[in-house]
Design an enzyme around this catalytic site. Structure first.
Site, short mmCIF file in Angstrom:
data_model
loop_
_atom_site.label_atom_id
_atom_site.label_comp_id
_atom_site.label_asym_id
_atom_site.label_seq_id
_atom_site.Cartn_x
_atom_site.Cartn_y
_atom_site.Cartn_z
N ASP A 248 0.65 -0.80 0.21
CA ASP A 248 0.08 -0.24 0.06
C ASP A 248 1.19 1.51 -0.15
OD1 ASP A 248 0.12 0.35 2.70
OD2 ASP A 248 -1.25 -0.97 2.97
N LYS A 270 -4.50 2.84 -0.02
CA LYS A 270 -6.10 3.84 0.15
C LYS A 270 -5.50 4.92 0.25
CE LYS A 270 -6.72 -0.56 2.83
NZ LYS A 270 -6.55 -1.29 4.16
N MET A 383 -2.82 9.65 12.03
CA MET A 383 -3.64 9.72 11.01
C MET A 383 -3.89 10.77 11.29
SD MET A 383 -5.34 5.88 10.31
CE MET A 383 -4.79 5.84 11.55
N1 SAH Z 1 0.54 0.40 10.13
C1 SAH Z 1 1.51 1.97 10.11
C2 SAH Z 1 0.30 2.86 10.83
C3 SAH Z 1 -0.78 2.82 9.27
S1 SAH Z 1 -2.02 4.03 9.71
C4 SAH Z 1 2.22 1.31 11.44
O1 SAH Z 1 3.18 0.30 12.45
O2 SAH Z 1 4.16 2.88 11.27
C5 SAH Z 1 -1.36 5.54 8.63
C6 SAH Z 1 -0.48 6.26 9.58
O3 SAH Z 1 0.56 5.71 10.00
C7 SAH Z 1 0.15 7.56 8.65
O4 SAH Z 1 -2.03 8.31 8.89
C8 SAH Z 1 0.85 8.09 9.87
O5 SAH Z 1 0.35 9.27 10.77
C9 SAH Z 1 1.51 7.10 10.01
N2 SAH Z 1 3.14 6.97 9.49
C10 SAH Z 1 3.25 5.94 8.45
N3 SAH Z 1 4.19 5.63 8.32
C11 SAH Z 1 5.12 7.39 8.52
C12 SAH Z 1 6.17 8.09 8.66
N4 SAH Z 1 7.12 7.53 7.79
N5 SAH Z 1 6.06 9.05 8.36
C13 SAH Z 1 5.35 9.96 9.75
N6 SAH Z 1 4.34 8.86 10.03
C14 SAH Z 1 3.82 7.74 9.43
#
Ligand code: SAH
Length: 466
Positions: A248, A270, A383
């Site tokens: 994704d 998404k 998010m």
């Molecule tokens: N499974 C993922 C989270 C998915 S939800 C995890 O464990 O990180 C998606 C959210 O993760 C994004 O909206 C943002 O808030 C955050 N996110 C993921 N990667 C990021 C990054 N490199 N920098 C900042 N926020 C990040």
């Protein structure tokens, strides 16, 4: 080739070590590890070395080297650090046609000790012929990373089933096919993950079907927050053996580039509000592809079990009876916090940390604000960009001081990382002019105050700090 590589069985055999200092100790450790009896000769012998000798059932000879010390030994290692003594011992050993190694004196060695990566019973030994020790160390680091920690376990498992399989499957061609499928398929992955019972079940299936059982499997893998160096060894290994990958939006291109080149790539990402492929369809796709016998990689940003719907995907697989495994990844909170220099907990600031979704439902963020506004904790909002003004306002309304520091981190751990630090009161305004874009992570709590001192990763130096 300048040298013949061999593996010597030294169990219970006597090895002579002349020298009693640090260098000798390192050689002794190696000899002791393979079960040799140590005979150490030196005027002074380090206590640790003497202990090792005793534990090996060997002997210490305090004093000078004499030729009779070579009686009954199968090889000699010399590490006295005194050129004349080294040379004298070497001559005596050569006179008896004994293999001899002199530390740091390659010209005097009839054998050299290779660099070793130990996954016993699998042993990888290699050498640069003494020419480039630093290169050897670098190669070793690479091999250590490449060879799974459970490789020895796998060799042990396969070895222990050889006779068993020969009895049950007399046809050699079928047997060979089963071995190959075991080594390259899900059974090997089971053993590497420490699940021999699971491997056993797959082996039984192979025997029952003569090596024709469908071998599809799903790997649900956390790709981390962006920096490909943050992948785990297992994640990388599974990425390199996938037949098809579903990924994704949050999976960084640099990470995707590490997936096996031949693997088919399918984007199922998404974006906020717009689902490219609906979740139930993703669940089905994974199962369908695995049923075709493929190794299916489901690659997710961060950790698959943190706001990743990874749970739903494997529930579906579990119901469908499809084997899967889950590889954790570094979640955005850990990655962003580390790269922004914001410890998530700290004895003086926060005794707990909460990972919270800041996703808006019907324009409002539906959260337990009372609990979130308690002191002594760090809040991490995933998010939460669109809802950030609401989040700041609610936290103030429920009792957090408006001066509470807040950090907004865009694309943490990547070269596009930006960190905007403000307060609950000021953040909505700061955000409006910042030009920051998703994905971002919000960290709320007094730990954010440590950022100015602890930041070490500064891509695009100077922007937005403080
Ligand atoms: N499974 C993922 C989270 C998915 S939800 C995890 O464990 O990180 C998606 C959210 O993760 C994004 O909206 C943002 O808030 C955050 N996110 C993921 N990667 C990021 C990054 N490199 N920098 C900042 N926020 C990040």
């Amino acid at each position: 080739m300048d040298y013949l590589p061999v593996f010597l069985d030294l169990r219970g055999r006597t090895a002579l070590l002349v020298g009693g200092g640090r260098v000798a100790l390192r050689k002794a450790e190696l000899l002791a590890a393979v079960g040799a009896r140590l005979r150490v000769v030196a005027p002074r012998i380090l206590p640790e070395l003497a202990q090792l000798v005793a534990a090996s059932g060997g002997e210490c000879h305090p004093g000078r080297f004499a030729p009779q010390h070579l009686d009954g030994v199968v090889l000699a290692i010399v590490a006295t650090g005194v050129a004349e003594v080294d040379a004298a011992v070497q001559r005596a050993a050569v006179a008896r046609a004994l293999p001899v190694n002199v530390a740091d004196r390659q010209e005097l060695c009839s054998f050299i000790l290779p660099a070793v990566v130990d996954r016993s019973p699998v042993i990888v030994a290699f050498s640069t012929g003494g020419r480039a020790p630093v290169l050897a160390r670098a190669l070793r680091a690479r091999l250590e990373a490449m060879l799974p920690a459970g490789l020895g376990r796998l060799a042990g498992f396969l070895g222990s089933r050889r006779d068993w399989l020969r009895e049950r499957v007399p046809a050699e061609a079928v047997r060979r096919r089963i071995w190959e499928r075991l080594v390259n398929g899900p059974a090997a992955e089971r053993v590497l993950a420490g699940d021999e019972a699971g491997a056993e079940r797959l082996l039984a299936q192979e025997v029952a079907t003569g090596g024709e059982a469908p071998q599809g499997e799903v790997y649900l893998v956390g790709a981390g927050p962006g920096d490909p160096d943050l992948l785990s060894f297992r994640a990388l290994r599974l990425m390199q053996q996938a037949d098809i990958v579903f990924y994704d939006r949050l999976v960084a291109p640099e990470v995707l580039a590490l997936v096996r080149r031949e693997a088919e790539r399918v984007y199922v990402g998404k974006t906020r509000g717009a689902h490219a492929v609906a979740q139930p369809r993703i669940n089905e796709l994974l199962a369908e592809q695995a049923r075709l016998g493929k190794r299916v990689l489901r690659l997710k940003g961060g950790d698959p079990f943190i706001f990743g719907r990874g749970g739903e995907e494997i529930e579906h697989l579990a119901d469908a009876g499809i084997p899967f495994q889950v590889v954790p990844g570094i979640t955005a909170a850990s990655g962003c916090a580390a790269y922004a220099g914001i410890p998530l907990t700290h004895r003086d600031h926060a005794q707990s940390v909460r990972f919270v979704t800041g996703h808006l439902r019907d324009g409002s963020v539906d959260l337990d604000w009372e609990a979130l506004a308690r002191p002594g904790q760090t809040l991490v909002f995933y998010m939460g960009l669109v809802g950030l003004p609401v989040i700041c306002g609610q936290l103030i309304a429920h009792g957090l001081t408006p001066d509470t520091p807040v950090a907004l981190i865009q694309q943490g751990t990547t070269p596009a990382q930006r960190v905007l630090v403000s307060t609950l009161r000021e953040m909505p305004r700061a955000l409006a002019t910042s030009g920051l874009r998703a994905p971002t992570l919000t960290i709320v709590g007094t730990v954010v105050g440590l950022h100015a001192r602890l930041q070490w990763f500064r891509p695009g130096e100077g922007k937005d700090q403080g």
